[in-house]
Design a protein around this motif. Structure first.
Motif, short mmCIF file in Angstrom:
data_model
loop_
_atom_site.label_atom_id
_atom_site.label_comp_id
_atom_site.label_asym_id
_atom_site.label_seq_id
_atom_site.Cartn_x
_atom_site.Cartn_y
_atom_site.Cartn_z
N LEU A 188 54.96 -59.50 46.58
CA LEU A 188 54.12 -58.56 45.84
C LEU A 188 54.48 -57.12 46.18
CD1 LEU A 188 50.57 -60.14 45.86
CD2 LEU A 188 52.09 -59.76 43.94
N ARG A 189 54.72 -56.90 47.47
CA ARG A 189 55.08 -55.55 47.90
C ARG A 189 56.37 -55.11 47.20
NH1 ARG A 189 56.34 -55.72 53.36
NH2 ARG A 189 54.59 -57.13 53.60
N SER A 190 57.35 -56.02 47.18
CA SER A 190 58.62 -55.67 46.53
C SER A 190 58.44 -55.47 45.05
CB SER A 190 59.64 -56.77 46.76
OG SER A 190 59.85 -56.93 48.11
N ALA A 191 57.53 -56.26 44.44
CA ALA A 191 57.31 -56.09 43.01
C ALA A 191 56.80 -54.68 42.73
CB ALA A 191 56.33 -57.13 42.50
N PHE A 192 55.88 -54.21 43.59
CA PHE A 192 55.37 -52.85 43.39
C PHE A 192 56.45 -51.82 43.63
CE2 PHE A 192 51.06 -54.55 43.52
CZ PHE A 192 50.56 -53.87 42.44
N MET A 193 57.29 -52.09 44.64
CA MET A 193 58.38 -51.16 44.90
C MET A 193 59.29 -51.06 43.69
SD MET A 193 60.86 -51.25 48.16
CE MET A 193 62.38 -51.95 47.65
N TYR A 194 59.61 -52.22 43.11
CA TYR A 194 60.49 -52.23 41.95
C TYR A 194 59.82 -51.52 40.77
CZ TYR A 194 63.99 -54.04 38.74
OH TYR A 194 65.00 -54.14 37.83
N LEU A 195 58.51 -51.76 40.62
CA LEU A 195 57.77 -51.12 39.54
C LEU A 195 57.88 -49.61 39.63
CD1 LEU A 195 55.58 -51.49 37.25
CD2 LEU A 195 53.91 -51.22 39.04
N ILE A 196 57.67 -49.08 40.85
CA ILE A 196 57.69 -47.63 40.99
C ILE A 196 59.10 -47.09 40.81
CG2 ILE A 196 57.34 -45.79 42.66
CD1 ILE A 196 55.01 -47.51 43.74
N LEU A 197 60.08 -47.75 41.45
CA LEU A 197 61.45 -47.25 41.35
C LEU A 197 61.96 -47.35 39.91
CD1 LEU A 197 63.05 -48.58 44.61
CD2 LEU A 197 62.58 -46.25 43.98
#
Lengths: 169, 487
Positions: free
Chosen positions: B152-161
């Motif tokens: 989930l954390r990586s998904a948010f990171m990808y979303l923002i980037l």
């Protein structure tokens, strides 16, 4: 129209910067609404009144109200609105209102028609373009929204215990 | 629009229509998971088959948004093929929570549709829409296993980037539009060739940032290892292959016809990105102990190799990019099929230590994984070797000696870490390593089929590349002549 464009642009930038630096989520949202209003004014000055109206109705209206509701309902510590927080957004909003009324009252010929070399686009022309040459694009956008919807549904679903294969069903 | 015009649109229409069918299956069927898988697989196979019918009508423009030429169909075939393989490897992977995992296939298929749109876009509007249609399902696919916080954390990171990179892309497009007054990508690229104005150059530079993020090439690569590691293995496989491949194809379509990839400031920019990517990826991979992260670093280097062919430009460069993509696809899909097949619901098979002694229990899986790693390293008789050979040829043909030498040096570096994994496969399992993972479960049938098919493809392409190469060269000649016709 250059001056009014610059004024709206400066308001948009100021409001967006304030969104970023606010510590309180609801205060940030207030500024975000102002920023979206400023964008709508910019669109209007660029000869796209229909897009400007959509910006107000969809973004500043529906989506932002949803944001405010969600933030307030989650009851985060920072979601209380202090009266003083209204001052900044109000000033920026009044600037926009003054600008819009000035454009509408004193320079109606320019509003929504021609800014520089940009031609005004009526909602009829926009509709014909969207359902004509850009129909494929509209369809792709529809699938894009569907993907977002299904994705949010999956991520927001309640946890269920792992079911091993051949259990129930 | 004539009947043949709509026939050309058939692959996209089937992908979209069957995605809706999958959604209906999810809503009404009792065996949601199996139904979604079957419907989605049927749709993908039908779309792949429809490419044959669409092929004869190409090239054509479909409105201002899409250009349906042989190059687009080739890349659609690649993305759809990759998606089919990804679905094969994910069937068993997601089965443990099958009540809530049927949506995976729906989202995967929409992402595949995004790849297809991206590869056939001829306007900034469809470019952006395709890119977003590719990215939006990926946010969910990365964090698909919600019980894992890292995902989930990586998904948010990808979303923002991805949001930031889209902002760069849009701002670049706006600047180019300001100068040219057209959303057509060939017009935009032509405006940048020769004596281009500062606005256009700045716009294209901003767009390069957005594209570079999606390709995960060197200065924009930071997200890669974390997201490869945290995403479920099938989703990682999709990100590594279809998502990057479609973007690389778009890059060729955008820059190659106008010749700005091979000359002028952008040749220097892309050459620098290629060189930095190759070194960064390979050096970071050297000491990596996690197979998924290792593949992430190596993919940075591989995209660097592809950019060498891209800078070489011309027909040969475009053909080399396409051929290398095929080799890169099959090698990576094989590697991820092995990872997905050996993962269980509790543990992802990601540490290299986990693969020690694999040859003893799973000799065929170990052999296939070896083939894939050797292909990624570029050893002879594999697809990867032929891919590198073609890039060498294109680079030397364009006199890019510095880049070719860097490529050779980096291939040598990369052999070291790929062989480290291969040697782990054939070493006896260590006592400490086996404790947590033994007994190793049997490989699920569909994942094993995917792995075997990809391993065979690696060997076949490596041993007999002739006909595939001839075919790709013809398609690549097509893209240049189309662009000339459009002028």
């Amino acid at each position: 129209m250059n001056v009014s464009f610059i004024v709206a642009g400066v308001v948009a930038i100021l409001a967006t910067v304030m969104v970023i630096v606010q510590r309180n989520a609801v205060h940030a949202l207030l500024y975000l609404i102002v920023s979206l209003f400023a964008l709508a004014v910019t669109m209007f000055l660029l000869g796209a009144p229909f897009v400007a109206a959509l910006e107000v109705i969809v973004y500043a209206g529906a989506i932002m109200v949803l944001f405010v509701f969600v933030v307030m309902m989650t009851g985060a510590e920072s979601s209380r609105v202090e009266p003083r927080a209204w001052i900044g957004p109000s000033i920026l909003g009044i600037v926009l209102l003054a600008e819009l009324s000035w454009v509408l009252l004193f320079a109606p010929a320019a509003a929504g028609r021609v800014v520089g070399q940009v031609k005004g686009v009526s909602s009829k022309e926009l509709g014909i373009a969207l359902l004509g040459p850009y129909l494929v694009g509209v369809e792709i956008a529809a699938f894009l929204l569907l993907a977002g919807l299904v994705g949010a549904y999956h991520l927001g679903r309640r946890h269920s215990p792992p079911s091993l294969p051949k259990e129930g069903a | 629009m004539s009947a043949s015009g709509y026939l050309g649109l058939l692959p996209l229409a089937i992908l979209a229509g069957s995605a809706i069918l999958v959604l209906f299956g999810l809503a009404f069927a009792r065996q949601r998971y199996e139904t979604a898988f079957a419907l989605s697989m049927a749709g993908l196979v039908a779309a792949l088959a429809s490419l044959f019918f669409a092929w004869t009508g190409a090239p054509q423009r479909f409105t201002a948004l899409l250009v349906l030429d042989h190059f687009a169909y080739l890349s659609m075939a690649l993305s759809i093929g990759a998606t089919i393989v990804v679905e094969f490897m994910s069937f068993a992977y997601f089965r443990a929570r099958r009540e809530e995992n049927g949506e995976f296939y729906f989202l995967l298929q929409l992402a595949c549709l995004g790849c297809a749109v991206l590869a056939s876009s001829s306007s900034f509007a469809s470019f952006f829409l395709g890119l977003e249609l590719l990215s939006t399902p990926l946010f969910t696919l990365i964090g698909y296993r919600r019980e894992r916080e890292a995902g989930l954390r990586s998904a948010f990171m990808y979303l923002i980037l991805a949001g930031v990179s889209s902002a760069f892309l849009l701002f670049g497009m706006a600047l180019v539009y300001l100068e040219t007054g057209s959303l057509d990508i060939t017009t935009a690229a032509r405006a940048a060739s020769g004596s281009a104005s500062f606005t256009v150059l700045a716009g294209l530079a901003l767009m390069t940032v957005g594209i570079g993020f999606k390709l995960a090439v060197a200065p924009f690569h930071v997200w890669t290892p974390d997201i490869y590691d945290a995403a479920p293995a099938p989703a990682t496989a999709f990100i590594a292959t279809a998502s990057k491949g479609a973007m690389a194809i778009l890059l060729v379509r955008f820059f190659a016809p106008a010749g700005i990839a091979g000359a002028g400031p952008f040749a220097w920019i892309f050459a620098a990105i290629a060189g930095i990517s190759m070194f960064t990826g390979n050096i970071l991979a050297l000491r990596e102990g996690n197979l998924k992260r290792l593949l992430a670093y190596s993919s940075i280097a591989h995209l660097g190799y592809i950019l060498v062919a891209f800078v070489a430009s011309g027909n040969q460069g475009s053909a080399a990019v396409s051929f290398y993509l095929v080799a890169y696809f099959v090698s990576n899909l094989a590697a991820f099929a092995a990872v997905a097949g050996l993962s269980t619901n509790e543990a992802e098979a990601d540490s290299i230590e986990h693969y020690r002694g694999l040859a003893k229990g799973h000799p065929w899986a170990a052999a296939a994984l070896t083939a894939s790693l050797l292909s990624l390293a570029g050893l002879p008789l594999t697809a990867g070797f032929m891919g590198k050979f073609v890039i060498f040829e294109a680079g030397a043909g364009a006199f890019l000696w510095v880049l070719v030498v860097i490529l050779a040096v980096n291939s040598t570096i990369s052999i070291f870490y790929y062989l480290r994994v291969v040697s782990a496969l054939y070493r006896p399992a260590s006592e400490a390593g086996t404790g947590s993972m033994s007994p190793r479960p049997a490989m699920p049938a569909l994942a094993a089929i995917a792995l075997a098919a990809m391993a065979i493809a690696i060997i076949v392409i490596g041993a007999m590349p002739g006909s595939l190469m001839a075919f790709i060269r013809e398609v690549a000649r097509d893209i240049a002549s189309n662009a000339a016709a459009a002028l």
